[in-house]
Enzyme design. Structure first.
Site, short mmCIF file in Angstrom:
data_model
loop_
_atom_site.label_atom_id
_atom_site.label_comp_id
_atom_site.label_asym_id
_atom_site.label_seq_id
_atom_site.Cartn_x
_atom_site.Cartn_y
_atom_site.Cartn_z
N HIS A 1 -10.48 -62.09 3.96
CA HIS A 1 -9.04 -61.89 3.94
C HIS A 1 -8.45 -62.31 2.59
O HIS A 1 -9.14 -62.87 1.74
CB HIS A 1 -8.38 -62.67 5.08
N LEU B 1 4.29 -29.91 15.56
CA LEU B 1 5.28 -30.75 14.86
C LEU B 1 6.58 -30.83 15.65
O LEU B 1 7.15 -31.91 15.82
CB LEU B 1 5.54 -30.19 13.46
N SER C 1 7.02 -30.51 18.80
CA SER C 1 6.86 -31.29 20.03
C SER C 1 7.01 -32.78 19.76
O SER C 1 7.58 -33.51 20.59
CB SER C 1 5.50 -30.99 20.68
N GLU D 1 -6.36 -64.67 1.66
CA GLU D 1 -6.36 -66.09 1.33
C GLU D 1 -7.73 -66.54 0.81
O GLU D 1 -7.83 -67.33 -0.13
CB GLU D 1 -5.98 -66.92 2.55
#
Length: 340
Positions: A44, A284, A286, A46
């Site tokens: 990660h 699209l 819908s 950090e």
């Protein structure tokens, strides 16, 4: 914190379903280290930040402040808890952009730090930090993927010809679309788009991962020789009749009632955090009509007129965020208008 967000964006397309996170370690206005989450399952932000500190600066770590765009995790997943690392390194202060709503974190990372005597400041560039991970937050809050609608249209509002395939967006914009693909987890089209264009739906014009191809084919009308069934990417076919796996193609049966909502729930269960919906017009529309969308990107070729073409979707309940021109194309970015 701005630098944290800038760093975090470098992980776009590579960390989902994890969030993008950036971290910066500072001692008296001197940046000792920087890091971001590079790839799902790996270290990660950090961890990478602390690891980047030069040997001669390591004695300063415990006197430093760590800035991180998202609350440090507090649970064992693919990697150990980042909050434990901060405590172990005796970092005296942590400044956080926004809290993590994931149920295994959700404040427990902040609590872990404070219980260990670490000074914690929260809510710095909170809006920007949440915007950075809008896909992640939508996924966990709404239990569905973040939905981006995309289509290209002519100057007179047609997304295609009735009798031939036409490339509407220009070469530069088309390459940008492939960059967009590289940033999302899935790409969705209806069967008519596959029948008309036989697209591969890959990220071939941009360096990046291919998406999971999601096809709506209710009656299983598509040929097995269609490009979407090649081995370049995983494919999910939503239909009304069978659930089984054939090679890299996963057929999932859904009922006709609440089809779109059930489809999105299925994608949530399969950890697909964001989806680029590329067509066709019926598919699209819908999504628009059901209100199941978050963002739309519409490319208009200002120089092209298509006679007897297929009408573009009709937008509803939207706000225009920005527009940009790339040669002959105008790209309009929309978001769904929030209920007051």
């Amino acid at each position: 914190m701005s630098r944290c967000i800038e760093l975090a964006k470098l992980g776009a397309g590579n960390v989902a379903p994890n969030p993008m996170v950036g971290a910066v370690l500072v001692y008296e206005n001197l940046i000792l280290g920087e890091g971001y989450h590079k790839k799902f399952g790996e270290a990660h932000a950090e961890v990478n930040c602390v690891a980047s500190v030069a040997e001669h600066n390591k004695p300063l770590i415990e006197k430093s402040t760590m800035y991180v765009s998202l609350e440090p995790c507090s649970h064992f997943g693919k990697t150990p808890p980042c909050s434990d690392l901060i405590v172990q390194k005796e970092i005296e202060k942590v400044v956080i952009g926004c809290s993590d709503i994931f149920e295994k974190v959700n404040g427990s990372g902040i609590e872990r730090l404070r219980n260990a005597g670490v000074e914690v400041v929260t809510g710095i560039l909170e809006k920007e930090s949440k915007e950075l991970n809008k896909r992640f937050f939508t996924f966990h809050e709404k239990k569905r993927p973040y939905i981006i609608l995309k289509w290209a249209q002519s100057a007179n509002g047609k997304i295609g010809s009735s009798n031939q395939r036409i490339l509407i967006s220009n070469e530069i914009t088309n390459r940008l679309v492939h960059k967009w693909r590289s940033e999302e987890a899935g790409i969705l089209v209806g069967k008519n788009t596959v029948l008309a264009d036989d697209p591969s739906l890959t990220t071939r014009l941009w360096k990046g991962n291919n998406l999971v191809r999601i096809i709506i084919d209710p009656e299983l009308d598509l040929r097995s020789s269609s490009e979407v069934f090649n081995y370049e990417a995983k494919t999910i076919v939503y239909n009304f009749s069978k659930t089984e796996t054939e090679g890299n193609v996963h057929f999932i049966c859904l009922g006709k009632d609440n089809f779109l909502q059930n489809l999105l729930s299925s994608l949530y269960e399969n950890d697909i955090q964001s989806v680029l919906v590329e067509g066709g017009a019926k598919t699209l529309q819908s999504f628009i009509d059901s209100g199941l969308w978050d963002e739309a990107r519409v490319i208009t070729n200002l120089e092209m007129i298509i006679e007897n073409g297929i009408a573009a979707p009709s937008m509803k309940n939207f706000e225009l965020l920005k527009e940009e021109e790339i040669s002959s194309d105008l790209i309009s970015y929309f978001t769904q208008k929030q209920k007051s």
